[in-house]
Design a protein around this motif. Structure first.
Motif, PDB file in Angstrom:
ATOM      1  N   ASP A 267       0.866  -1.169   0.000  1.00 54.43           N
ATOM      2  CA  ASP A 267       0.000   0.000   0.000  1.00 54.43           C
ATOM      3  C   ASP A 267       0.908   1.226   0.000  1.00 54.43           C
ATOM      4  N   GLN A 268       1.259   1.694  -1.190  1.00 56.50           N
ATOM      5  CA  GLN A 268       2.218   2.789  -1.339  1.00 56.50           C
ATOM      6  C   GLN A 268       1.796   4.054  -0.619  1.00 56.50           C
ATOM      7  N   ALA A 269       0.510   4.281  -0.510  1.00 59.16           N
ATOM      8  CA  ALA A 269       0.030   5.513   0.104  1.00 59.16           C
ATOM      9  C   ALA A 269       0.426   5.604   1.574  1.00 59.16           C
TER      10      ALA A 269
ATOM     11  N   LEU B 107       8.648   8.625   4.212  1.00 54.98           N
ATOM     12  CA  LEU B 107       8.773   8.638   2.756  1.00 54.98           C
ATOM     13  C   LEU B 107       7.433   8.504   2.043  1.00 54.98           C
ATOM     14  N   CYS B 108       6.477   7.787   2.613  1.00 60.04           N
ATOM     15  CA  CYS B 108       5.172   7.679   1.951  1.00 60.04           C
ATOM     16  C   CYS B 108       4.495   9.049   1.864  1.00 60.04           C
TER      17      CYS B 108
ATOM     18  N   ARG C  67       6.485  11.222  -0.728  1.00 58.43           N
ATOM     19  CA  ARG C  67       6.072  10.875  -2.097  1.00 58.43           C
ATOM     20  C   ARG C  67       4.772  11.596  -2.458  1.00 58.43           C
ATOM     21  N   LYS C  68       3.804  11.602  -1.540  1.00 57.62           N
ATOM     22  CA  LYS C  68       2.534  12.294  -1.802  1.00 57.62           C
ATOM     23  C   LYS C  68       2.760  13.799  -1.975  1.00 57.62           C
ATOM     24  N   LEU C  69       3.694  14.354  -1.212  1.00 57.89           N
ATOM     25  CA  LEU C  69       4.025  15.769  -1.372  1.00 57.89           C
ATOM     26  C   LEU C  69       4.555  16.040  -2.777  1.00 57.89           C
ATOM     27  N   ASP C  70       5.459  15.186  -3.251  1.00 57.89           N
ATOM     28  CA  ASP C  70       6.008  15.349  -4.601  1.00 57.89           C
ATOM     29  C   ASP C  70       4.918  15.178  -5.664  1.00 57.89           C
ATOM     30  N   LEU C  71       4.049  14.200  -5.468  1.00 56.89           N
ATOM     31  CA  LEU C  71       2.988  13.940  -6.445  1.00 56.89           C
ATOM     32  C   LEU C  71       1.924  15.042  -6.461  1.00 56.89           C
TER      33      LEU C  71
ATOM     34  N   TRP D  85      -3.456   9.098   4.237  1.00 53.16           N
ATOM     35  CA  TRP D  85      -4.140   9.715   3.094  1.00 53.16           C
ATOM     36  C   TRP D  85      -3.903   8.893   1.830  1.00 53.16           C
ATOM     37  N   ALA D  86      -4.920   8.741   1.024  1.00 52.87           N
ATOM     38  CA  ALA D  86      -4.807   8.008  -0.251  1.00 52.87           C
ATOM     39  C   ALA D  86      -3.927   8.785  -1.229  1.00 52.87           C
ATOM     40  N   ASP D  87      -3.496   8.107  -2.293  1.00 52.25           N
ATOM     41  CA  ASP D  87      -2.595   8.762  -3.246  1.00 52.25           C
ATOM     42  C   ASP D  87      -3.097   8.755  -4.685  1.00 52.25           C
ATOM     43  N   ASP D  88      -4.400   8.569  -4.870  1.00 49.15           N
ATOM     44  CA  ASP D  88      -4.946   8.687  -6.227  1.00 49.15           C
ATOM     45  C   ASP D  88      -5.029  10.174  -6.572  1.00 49.15           C
ATOM     46  N   PRO D  89      -5.146  10.518  -7.852  1.00 50.43           N
ATOM     47  CA  PRO D  89      -5.104  11.940  -8.250  1.00 50.43           C
ATOM     48  C   PRO D  89      -6.101  12.842  -7.524  1.00 50.43           C
ATOM     49  N   LYS D  90      -7.326  12.407  -7.360  1.00 52.76           N
ATOM     50  CA  LYS D  90      -8.324  13.236  -6.674  1.00 52.76           C
ATOM     51  C   LYS D  90      -7.930  13.423  -5.204  1.00 52.76           C
TER      52      LYS D  90
END
Length: 156
Positions: A7-9, A28-29, A32-36, A60-65
């Protein structure tokens, strides 16, 4: 080769154990969300959030929305902080960690210096979060404190 199923998020690595739970560092998870999402969150911002708020960002989830909401949420949470509101950065697009078909030279050199075998097939089989972690920890100017442990954990 397909990505490993994690679960990358919200996945935290074993080498991050010393601050998991108290969240005294940004895992780091979340980085990564900050960068994305194109957000610069200072450590002072992070530490200014409550333990519950930090945990919420980890989960927090990491899908675009979700990443759009993440950025907006961080703006609201930090607006009144002494360091001011978080700032915008370019959203990560085609970063080395997002390209499983190309092994970054910097990372390959770091692995070779440590006599760690890293080949393109192995790189391609890592999850995006694992590639992100290795790239972030190997970048110039970083203390490389957890790089050995990251190589061991991610390439095990």
């Amino acid at each position: 080769m397909s990505e490993r199923v994690i679960d990358q998020a919200r996945h935290c690595f074993a080498f991050e154990q010393d601050f998991i739970g108290n969240w005294r560092c940004i895992p780091l998870c979340v980085r990564r969300k900050l960068d994305l999402s194109g957000v610069k969150l200072k450590l002072n911002h992070w530490l200014g959030l409550s333990q519950q708020q930090r945990q919420e960002l980890v989960d927090w989830a990491d899908d675009p929305k979700a990443l759009d909401l993440f950025r907006d949420h961080l703006r609201l949470c930090t607006a009144a902080m002494a360091d001011g509101m978080v700032t915008d950065l370019p959203v990560a697009i085609a970063e080395p960690w997002q390209c499983p078909d190309q092994l970054p030279d910097l990372l390959l050199e770091a692995a070779q210096r440590r006599r760690i075998p890293l080949v393109l097939d192995r790189w391609a089989g890592l999850s995006e979060l694992e590639r992100f972690a290795l790239c972030k920890l190997a970048r110039p100017g970083h203390d490389h404190h957890n790089l050995e442990a990251a190589f061991s954990e991610v390439l095990a």
